[in-house]
Design a protein around this motif. Structure first.
Motif, short mmCIF file in Angstrom:
data_model
loop_
_atom_site.label_atom_id
_atom_site.label_comp_id
_atom_site.label_asym_id
_atom_site.label_seq_id
_atom_site.Cartn_x
_atom_site.Cartn_y
_atom_site.Cartn_z
N PRO A 33 43.22 -37.84 -4.81
CA PRO A 33 42.79 -37.27 -6.08
C PRO A 33 41.26 -37.32 -6.20
CG PRO A 33 44.50 -38.93 -6.41
CD PRO A 33 44.04 -39.05 -5.00
N ASP A 48 37.88 -37.58 -9.02
CA ASP A 48 37.37 -37.86 -10.37
C ASP A 48 35.85 -37.82 -10.30
OD1 ASP A 48 36.60 -38.83 -12.84
OD2 ASP A 48 38.12 -40.41 -12.91
N GLN A 57 46.60 -32.14 -5.81
CA GLN A 57 46.34 -33.49 -6.31
C GLN A 57 45.58 -33.41 -7.64
OE1 GLN A 57 45.07 -32.12 -3.45
NE2 GLN A 57 43.40 -33.35 -2.66
N ARG A 58 45.63 -34.51 -8.37
CA ARG A 58 45.01 -34.52 -9.69
C ARG A 58 43.49 -34.53 -9.58
NH1 ARG A 58 48.36 -35.28 -13.92
NH2 ARG A 58 50.51 -35.82 -13.40
N THR A 108 40.00 -34.90 -12.06
CA THR A 108 39.51 -35.36 -13.36
C THR A 108 38.03 -35.06 -13.48
OG1 THR A 108 41.12 -37.18 -13.31
CG2 THR A 108 39.30 -37.37 -14.88
N THR A 168 48.69 -39.92 -18.03
CA THR A 168 48.85 -38.56 -17.50
C THR A 168 47.67 -38.20 -16.62
OG1 THR A 168 50.11 -37.84 -19.45
CG2 THR A 168 49.03 -36.13 -18.14
N VAL A 169 46.46 -38.47 -17.09
CA VAL A 169 45.25 -38.13 -16.33
C VAL A 169 45.20 -38.91 -15.02
CG1 VAL A 169 42.72 -38.24 -16.37
CG2 VAL A 169 43.96 -37.47 -18.39
N GLY A 192 47.75 -40.02 -13.35
CA GLY A 192 48.92 -39.76 -12.52
C GLY A 192 49.93 -40.88 -12.51
#
Length: 450
Positions: A227, A229, A260-261, A263, A375-376, A378
């Motif tokens: 992920p 960020d 993938q997340r 941010t 949520t942010v 994951g």
């Protein structure tokens, strides 16, 4: 099996008797605890999750999995998250010179001057102390960014926080995000991934070529599957060419089809955009599925220092993002370091600022530090729904506004079904002096007269 009321340990709102504490106890049930909707429930806990939920009666529910706590007089909230911390920097404020000019650029310069003198054990000791404060105040999940200094071993601070992550596993969830700078070699990013870093980060707004830095980090993310960020647009002033890091990030996420997340932290510049410029950016962020983290206490401190009047708030466009369905989490960012000389590691410090500076409602502010960060980041849900992870914070059963204002210090914090922190407060006051009868001096006995 039927549980007699005597099997349920009392949980008084006042301090525990003597030296008794719940910290370290495994809890199988909460009896008579209040939910946010006002109902009183009996909650069964097992395997770190909520396994039963029933209206509370005069005695504990018969389907509770075992003895637990008499939580009458307490309100259960989902445990809080700190979605953006800097544990490597925590509590270093006293090591840098105080004075004016403490804007973002000044804070960066102060930290870079200090970093060469910081080793692995220093980071580990301060980070552990910070986590203890976070946990005692109701935070059971922390995402921490960690620098890769140019001097010495660039991953010494990362190694300290990876060790802390393993030390705390099962009590506090720690996600470690490498905060590589534009000067950090790509090989260092890849080595961090090999060592087990959870997230890749960066600061494109500080790079000579922000687009190039966003592209580089996303390239490594695609290669490693990690992920992302990023610190983005952490200034209130707009660049001369009008480009925004978060806009570039969203376009690339969509174009690459990243699964993938991703941010975007800070995104302060969004708060300075006029509505006609803001609307398409917010729509793009929503379509990209990006989560946004706003960090009020640090950005209110760092931003707007050059303004002679109508100083900006130093926040992202929180309301517009929420209205567009973008998940907006909130945290404190820095604590007692060159970027923020104050801070208490308390999620309800953040909720108070969200309500005053971002004009959020009580429920919106609470969600920004509890459910939305999961949520942010994951993570699966935590709370009082069946199947939720039993990460909870019990606070005195008073109006929610009193809690979110930080007025209540008593807290019992559960991670899974284990108590990781127990803070109860005793306060004695005597403000009014009672009227007393006049005191007539006693006569002096003859034998004492000289």
């Amino acid at each position: 099996m039927q549980h007699d009321a005597t099997t349920v340990a009392p949980l008084p709102v006042g301090p525990p008797d003597g030296a008794a504490t719940l910290a370290g106890a495994e809890v199988a049930a909460l009896w008579g605890v209040r939910q946010l909707d006002g109902t009183l429930v009996d909650v069964g806990l097992s395997g770190g999750r909520v396994v039963s939920l029933a209206p509370s009666g005069p005695r504990p529910s018969s389907d509770l999995p075992g003895p637990g706590l008499d939580a009458r007089g307490w309100l259960a909230l989902p445990a809080a998250c700190e979605p953006h911390a800097h544990l490597d920097k925590a509590f270093t404020a006293a090591r840098v010179p105080a004075g004016r000019g403490a804007d973002l650029e000044g804070a960066v310069a102060r930290w870079r001057a200090l970093a060469p003198r910081i080793d692995r054990s220093d980071v580990l000791d301060r980070a552990r102390s910070a986590v203890e404060r976070y946990a005692s105040r109701g935070i059971t999940t922390i995402r921490t960014h960690v620098d890769a200094p140019a001097e010495g071993d660039p991953l010494r601070m990362l190694d300290a926080l990876l060790a802390l992550r393993e030390e705390l596993a099962g009590s506090v969830t720690v996600q470690v995000c490498l905060l590589g700078g534009w000067h950090t070699p790509t090989a260092v990013l890849l080595e961090a991934a090999a060592r087990g870093v959870d997230v890749l980060g960066g600061c494109p707004h500080l790079a000579p070529d922000p687009h190039g830095e966003v592209t580089r980090v996303l390239d490594v993310a695609e290669r490693t599957g990690l992920p992302v960020d990023l610190h983005v647009d952490e200034q209130t002033a707009l660049p001369a060419d009008g480009t925004l890091d978060v806009e570039d990030l969203a376009r690339q996420v969509i174009a690459r089809g990243l699964t993938q997340r991703v941010t975007a932290s800070h995104a302060v510049r969004l708060g300075s955009l006029p509505p006609d410029r803001l609307a398409p950016v917010v729509d793009l962020v929503a379509r990209a599925g990006i989560g946004v983290v706003t960090l009020p206490i640090t950005n209110l401190y760092l931003q707007g220092r050059d303004a002679t009047h109508l100083a900006p708030r130093g926040l992202t466009a929180v309301r517009a993002l929420l209205d567009a369905g973008v998940p907006v989490a909130a945290g404190a960012d820095n604590v007692r370091d060159p970027f923020n000389p104050v801070g208490s590691c308390d999620p309800f410090e953040t909720t108070a600022l969200l309500m005053t500076a971002a004009h959020l409602t009580e429920r919106e502010a609470l969600a920004a530090v509890t459910t939305t960060p999961r949520t942010v980041l994951g993570l699966p849900p935590a709370g009082l729904s069946l199947g939720d992870r039993a990460d909870l914070v019990l606070v005195p059963d008073v109006p929610l506004g009193d809690v979110l204002a930080g007025a209540e210090q008593a807290r019992v914090v559960l991670a899974g079904n284990r108590v990781v922190a127990d803070t109860r407060v005793r306060r004695d006051l005597s403000l009014v002096t009672p009227r007393r009868p006049a005191v007539v001096p006693a006569p002096v006995p003859d034998q004492l007269v000289r």
